[in-house]
Write an enzyme that holds these catalytic residues in place. Structure first.
Site, PDB file in Angstrom:
ATOM      1  N   GLU A 124     -12.396   1.904   4.326  1.00 44.66           N
ATOM      2  CA  GLU A 124     -11.407   2.274   5.345  1.00 44.66           C
ATOM      3  C   GLU A 124     -11.512   3.784   5.515  1.00 44.66           C
ATOM      4  OE1 GLU A 124      -6.876   1.099   6.156  1.00 44.66           O
ATOM      5  OE2 GLU A 124      -7.130   2.914   4.952  1.00 44.66           O
ATOM      6  N   ARG A 160     -11.229  11.636   4.246  1.00 38.79           N
ATOM      7  CA  ARG A 160     -11.150  10.368   4.981  1.00 38.79           C
ATOM      8  C   ARG A 160     -12.458  10.015   5.689  1.00 38.79           C
ATOM      9  NH1 ARG A 160      -5.318   7.931   7.207  1.00 38.79           N
ATOM     10  NH2 ARG A 160      -5.339   6.367   5.566  1.00 38.79           N
ATOM     11  N   GLU A 178       3.110  10.121   5.580  1.00 34.34           N
ATOM     12  CA  GLU A 178       3.258   8.815   6.218  1.00 34.34           C
ATOM     13  C   GLU A 178       4.467   8.040   5.725  1.00 34.34           C
ATOM     14  OE1 GLU A 178      -0.373   6.592   6.882  1.00 34.34           O
ATOM     15  OE2 GLU A 178      -1.539   8.395   6.537  1.00 34.34           O
ATOM     16  N   HIS A 227      -5.117   8.341   0.055  1.00 34.56           N
ATOM     17  CA  HIS A 227      -3.715   8.678  -0.257  1.00 34.56           C
ATOM     18  C   HIS A 227      -3.606   9.152  -1.708  1.00 34.56           C
ATOM     19  CE1 HIS A 227      -2.565   7.084   3.581  1.00 34.56           C
ATOM     20  NE2 HIS A 227      -2.937   5.860   3.288  1.00 34.56           N
ATOM     21  N   GLU A 248       0.815  -1.216   0.000  1.00 34.79           N
ATOM     22  CA  GLU A 248       0.000   0.000   0.000  1.00 34.79           C
ATOM     23  C   GLU A 248       0.849   1.266   0.000  1.00 34.79           C
ATOM     24  OE1 GLU A 248      -2.630   0.456   3.379  1.00 34.79           O
ATOM     25  OE2 GLU A 248      -3.710   2.096   2.415  1.00 34.79           O
TER      26      GLU A 248
HETATM   27  C1  LER Z   1      -3.782   1.975   6.237  1.00 32.64           C
HETATM   28  O1  LER Z   1      -4.520   1.238   5.335  1.00 32.64           O
HETATM   29  C2  LER Z   1      -3.577   3.342   5.787  1.00 32.64           C
HETATM   30  O2  LER Z   1      -4.170   3.779   4.846  1.00 32.64           O
HETATM   31  C3  LER Z   1      -2.603   4.134   6.496  1.00 32.64           C
HETATM   32  O3  LER Z   1      -2.758   5.473   6.235  1.00 32.64           O
HETATM   33  C4  LER Z   1      -2.557   3.855   7.975  1.00 32.64           C
HETATM   34  O4  LER Z   1      -3.353   4.727   8.677  1.00 32.64           O
HETATM   35 MN    MN Z   2      -5.379   2.482   3.552  1.00 32.97          MN
END
Ligand code: LER
Ligand code: MN
Length: 270
Positions: free
Chosen positions: A247, A218, A159, A189, A153
């Site tokens: 998510e 988000r 991050e 993201h 991912e």
């Molecule tokens: C986890 O799937 C993710 O997207 C990360 O940003 C952890 O928070």
């Molecule tokens: Mn994610």
């Protein structure tokens, strides 16, 4: 495409973007009731799941177990696959191998997100990517023997500073020469990093193995400003038929977030 919903059991991740929290039986029951096909579980470690009633709960619910997240390896245990400390990298790989062993029992995949780490101090980006690639190659071979898929991912720039865009991740994953490592495309993201989310998905094509379905802020899909129509058009064009996994923040609460996401799934994925 199959609707999936996330469940977090990780205390250290409180405040994070997971729909259901803490109560595994209730989350599975509620996911089933709302019409989800699968769940994705984010756990502090394998032992917690081994000692939970997971097998029985999953069997009774008839839900699929899409994937296990391994981010607790970072948020709880401070392990990454690109650490300059070889012992930390090995402990990180061992942590993930545990999830691969477990995933085998459920025909689930294993997600590697936060455990990719970042480069800092005297470590160069090239060196960190080399360590990461070595770890992923070994884990890819281990997972292939178990018949388990790995989902890598890419994360946004706050991050990780390693790989943020699909166009960079595709050649990286291809270079690992592993048949069972695919890319997890998280729409949150991607909203931050891609010039055009739909085009990026189209270009990544068959490398896309899982989707984190979430809006620009988000919040659950439909509660931000992402235009999902072109994104799902691209997913259909590339023949994506995997999980669309909620998510997102449990906004305004877990049940409402799960209901909102499956409503958006039905609008766009069908
Ligand atoms: C986890 O799937 C993710 O997207 C990360 O940003 C952890 O928070
Ligand atoms: Mn994610």
């Amino acid at each position: 495409m199959k609707a999936c919903v996330t469940i977090s059991l990780v205390q250290e991740a409180k405040g994070g973007p997971f729909v259901f929290w803490d109560d595994l039986p209730r989350a599975i029951r509620k996911g089933k009731e709302l019409g989800y096909a699968a769940v994705e579980i984010f756990a502090p470690d394998v032992e917690t799941l081994v000692h939970s009633n997971l097998q029985k709960l999953v069997a009774e619910s008839n839900l699929e177990l899409a994937a296990f997240g391994t981010g607790a390896g970072w948020v709880k245990h401070k392990l990454t696959l690109s650490s300059p400390d070889a012992a930390v990298r090995e402990r990180g790989r061992a942590f993930i191998r545990g999830f691969i062993d477990l995933a085998k029992l459920y025909s689930a995949s294993v997600i590697i997100g936060s455990m990719q780490g970042r480069f800092e101090g005297s470590v160069t980006r090239e060196q960190a990517l080399k360590w990461l690639a070595e770890s992923l190659t070994g884990l890819g071979q281990y997972a292939a023997k178990a018949g388990v898929g790995i989902l890598y991912e890419p994360l946004n720039r706050y991050e990780t500073n390693l790989l943020n865009r699909l166009e960079d991740v595709v050649p990286f994953v291809r270079s690992l020469q592993s048949t069972n490592i695919k890319i997890l495309a998280d729409l949150f993201h991607m909203n931050m990093e891609e010039a055009n989310v739909a085009d990026a998905l189209r270009q990544a094509g068959g490398w896309v193995g899982h989707i984190h379905f979430v809006d620009s802020n988000r919040r659950p899909a439909g509660l931000g400003h992402t235009d999902f129509a072109p994104i799902f058009k691209a997913l259909k064009e590339i023949g994506y038929n995997g999980y669309i996994s909620a998510e997102a923040f449990p906004y305004p609460d877990s049940d409402a977030a799960a209901a909102q996401t499956i409503k958006a799934f039905r609008k766009y994925a069908k």
